[in-house]
Design a protein around this motif. Structure first.
Motif, short mmCIF file in Angstrom:
data_model
loop_
_atom_site.label_atom_id
_atom_site.label_comp_id
_atom_site.label_asym_id
_atom_site.label_seq_id
_atom_site.Cartn_x
_atom_site.Cartn_y
_atom_site.Cartn_z
N GLY A 26 -16.21 -62.87 14.73
CA GLY A 26 -17.17 -61.99 14.13
C GLY A 26 -18.01 -62.22 13.21
N LEU A 55 -21.01 -53.28 18.28
CA LEU A 55 -20.10 -54.32 17.72
C LEU A 55 -18.57 -54.10 18.39
N ARG A 59 -16.50 -56.73 20.53
CA ARG A 59 -14.93 -57.31 19.92
C ARG A 59 -14.17 -56.90 20.93
#
Length: 369
Positions: A26, A55, A59
């Motif tokens: 990240g 996001l 992830r």
């Protein structure tokens, strides 16, 4: 910036005019020279570039390829993200390239329309003199060819119309609060016999309860139809396609998974901008003109989500589209009354229409339509 990545890779990326970022866990660990000129020096986290839902999707995705919109100093750009384990590559597409792809798309569509129109006219020329001999199998075959070509042209024009609206910034949805699980269940009920006609099985996996969200049901169905059509075309007879819905509270994931051929790394790298037309003898014409998957991503974006693809050659493909679980339309959305949800499809079966690229010719026999 810190992180582990091949120094040789960094040297190669610095030679590119295209902005490229490398991420680990990240965090941005490398930006090539082109990326440094269009991003803030302090922007060292993916959260500096991606909206919250994208996001989260990034992830939770495993190794694979997805396309996201990233925010740089000069505005929003489309970027292809490749997750490979040790580090992830984010290649930003310059706007000039995007414009070129749009032009290429229109050229490819024109070729596809001309090809199908030629097939229609050829079939009609042989069909009309034989209309009085209705029991002649040759007539039925020509009629089926005619109907199949017509449905495919109608589907292509619909996808082209929607894609053109999105690319021009005019794509908007008509949202109404509804149960996404019920929408998918209805689609599955109608699409299953069609998928079965291609020698495949369509399975459905839904949560126990309703999954309410403000969605444009017509566009959401079009996105799922496109994913099903892709899966059908690349899954051999006897295979299984699974349509599933998972509720994560703030977001819902709609997934189409097949156990078909899968994609090579080269195909994965181009799937979101695969607008070139592959003529017989030069490639696989099942790819078509490449409007389907980009259109799915546009519809996902319209619903506050994105699209992630995982595929391995010989192991099948999994495509997941995320949508926001917002319960009310956002500002700027068009709101459709529940009593106005019925759409005019000109008398055509919308499921046959949207899956026409993947259905056998027998479905289009006039005796069964």
């Amino acid at each position: 910036m810190s992180g582990t990545y091949p120094q040789e890779l960094a040297e190669v990326l610095n030679l590119m005019h295209q902005p490229v970022l490398l991420a680990v866990g990240g965090e941005i660990v490398f930006r090539n020279d082109a990326a440094m000129t269009v991003s803030r020096p302090e922007a060292v986290s993916l959260s500096d570039y991606l909206p919250p839902l994208a996001l989260e999707q990034y992830r939770t995705a495993g190794p694979g390829t997805l396309e996201l919109t990233v925010e740089l100093l000069d505005g929003a750009h489309s970027a292809v993200v490749r997750k490979s384990g040790a580090y992830d590559t984010i290649a930003v597409r310059p706007r000039a390239q995007s414009d070129a792809l749009r032009f290429d798309a229109m050229t490819s569509v024109a070729r596809a329309v001309r090809r199908d129109l030629t097939a229609l006219f050829d079939s009609a020329a042989g069909l009309f003199p034989l209309l009085e001999e209705l029991e002649d199998p040759d007539i039925q075959d020509k009629t089926a060819r005619f109907n199949q070509g017509l449905y495919r042209l109608l589907r292509l024009s619909g996808n082209l119309s929607d894609a053109g609206a999105y690319l021009s910034g005019q794509g908007r949805g008509c949202f109404v609060r509804q149960d996404v699980a019920e929408l998918l269940q209805s689609l599955h009920r109608s699409a299953s016999p069609l998928v079965r006609s291609a020698g495949l099985t369509l399975e459905l996996q839904l949560p126990d309860g309703p999954v309410m969200a403000a969605v444009d049901g017509k566009k959401l169905q079009r996105a799922v139809h496109n994913l099903l059509s892709n899966a059908m075309r690349f899954t051999p007879a006897g295979g299984t396609i699974t349509l599933s819905l998972v509720d994560y509270g703030h977001a819902a994931h709609i997934t189409v998974r097949d156990n078909g051929e899968g994609m090579s790394p080269a195909q994965l790298s181009r799937m979101f901008d695969h607008y070139e037309d592959r003529e017989p003898g030069f490639g696989d014409d099942r790819w078509g003109v490449g409007l389907g998957l980009p259109l799915v991503r546009m519809i996902a974006n319209l619903h506050g989500g994105t699209v992630v693809v995982n595929s391995e050659q010989g192991q099948g493909t999994t495509v997941t589209m995320s949508i926001s679980r917002r319960l009310q339309p956002s500002d700027g959305d068009q709101v459709r009354s529940p009593i106005q949800q019925m759409e005019d499809h000109g008398g055509y079966d919308v499921h046959v229409l949207e899956l026409s690229d993947a259905l056998p010719r027998s479905i289009f026999d006039s005796r069964g339509m």
